[in-house]
Design an enzyme around this catalytic site. Sequence first.
Site, PDB file in Angstrom:
ATOM      1  N   SER A 149       0.828  -1.200   0.000  1.00  0.00           N
ATOM      2  CA  SER A 149       0.000   0.000   0.000  1.00  0.00           C
ATOM      3  C   SER A 149       0.874   1.266   0.000  1.00  0.00           C
ATOM      4  CB  SER A 149      -0.952  -0.071   1.198  1.00  0.00           C
ATOM      5  OG  SER A 149      -2.013   0.819   1.045  1.00  0.00           O
ATOM      6  N   ASP A 301      -9.809  -3.170  -5.806  1.00  0.00           N
ATOM      7  CA  ASP A 301      -8.944  -2.291  -5.025  1.00  0.00           C
ATOM      8  C   ASP A 301      -8.990  -0.902  -5.649  1.00  0.00           C
ATOM      9  OD1 ASP A 301      -6.923  -0.937  -3.736  1.00  0.00           O
ATOM     10  OD2 ASP A 301      -5.334  -2.349  -4.266  1.00  0.00           O
ATOM     11  N   HIS A 331      -7.876  -5.041  -1.567  1.00  0.00           N
ATOM     12  CA  HIS A 331      -6.745  -4.300  -1.009  1.00  0.00           C
ATOM     13  C   HIS A 331      -6.470  -4.754   0.434  1.00  0.00           C
ATOM     14  CE1 HIS A 331      -3.963  -0.908  -0.926  1.00  0.00           C
ATOM     15  NE2 HIS A 331      -4.240  -0.856   0.358  1.00  0.00           N
TER      16      HIS A 331
END
Length: 361
Positions: A149, A301, A331
């Site tokens: 991320s 995501d 995600h």
Amino acid sequence: MSWVIQATLSENIGVMKYEDVFLYISTLFLTKPVSDENITVIDKNFSGIPVRLYLPKRKSEKQRRAVIFLHGGVFVFGSCKTSTYDDLSRLTANRLDAVVLGIDYRLAPQYRFPTSFEDSVCVVKFFLQDKVLAEYGVDPARICIMGDSSGGSLATSVTQLLQNDPEYKDRIKAQALIYPGLQWIDTFLPSHREYEHGPILYREMIIKLACQYVTEDKALPQAALRNEHMPEESRHLFKFVNWSEFLPEKYKKNHVYTEPVLGKLNASYPALVDSRVSPLLASDSQLQNLPLTYILTCEHDLIRDDGLIYAKRLQNVGVRVTHDHIEKGVHGAMSFTRAPVFLHLGFKLMNKYISWLEKNL
Ligand SMILES: *[C@@H]1O[C@H](CO)[C@@H](O)[C@H](O)[C@H]1NC(C)=O
Ligand SMILES: *[C@@H]1O[C@H](CO)[C@@H](O)[C@H](O)[C@H]1NC(C)=O
Ligand SMILES: *[C@@H]1O[C@H](CO)[C@@H](O)[C@H](O)[C@H]1NC(C)=O
Ligand SMILES: *[C@@H]1O[C@H](CO)[C@@H](O)[C@H](O)[C@H]1NC(C)=O
């Protein structure tokens, strides 16, 4: 973890600020440095920045591989010491017989850009010193930087910096980018449109949090939500993230490319045009020397397209890329190895990533 955050957020958002909720949740899950039968775990400071080391106990004739880990959390929350990251680092150290180094860079809003980037660079350079690698028995030719991320953003920009620095060139063998966030200049990519309301990441929430990395001025997130936050003189940068050029047809679907509206924001934030915030802004010549790359993207995501575009741009300039795209993935899934939901998915992703390291690092 993100699952819990999402649930807690929706309950508490009325009374607490987003970033307070995240901070609260992430501290709940902090672990102590507990060694087990296979791995010695120690907390230290490298150049004054807190790090956690995972050192395999078993005797080794050879020098070991190393993985440097940068955690996610939109630059405002998280730690390499939270339980699911602790699990991942332990497992990585055990399966690869590798040294794992987690970095707890400082967070916004207290420490805004470029602090987290500079902290990460500082620790990585400290670790890469011959005497430090020797102390931990690390093979200087087998070091990987990994991040998920926003940590994937840091891993990407740190790798770009080192690879284009003569002193550090080729010191990193591989980079592994797990559902990375790689740009903020266009907030209206197809994945932003399709997953505006989740799962896991919500467009409004993420834009508000991410803007904290740059400024407290509310005008920035308001403009970014409308995709009108970039300055007039940034037009030339949009070719680097032009999804209509780089996304596979499958993900373009019926979306129509719209040029972001420029010059609407009065204040100017140099961070917005900085490749250390949006590593996708690096030019092709800066990308072409990058090391072996692993990119993992998930279908469902919000920031999926960042990873898809980076994979394509790297392939275009001849970088060796392994791209695992997980249909039905979400995600943050690699952190769901303790949550009741997405458990199977979490382990599947973790296995894919660690298996790649086993073969390639
Ligand atoms: C230690 O390593 C062995 C062999 O890989 C494994 O079976 C065992 O579960 C590990 N122990 C822990 C606590 O992870
Ligand atoms: C790291 O430095 C901080 C601040 O100087 C200190 O409080 C902390 O105990 C140190 N941590 C370790 C593990 O040495
Ligand atoms: C993006 O790509 C589309 C289609 O290829 C093109 O029409 C548009 O001018 C491009 N925009 C920028 C800013 O590069
Ligand atoms: C930007 O500046 C112009 C001229 O100074 C002003 O009229 C406008 O209200 C400002 N816009 C914002 C959003 O502050």
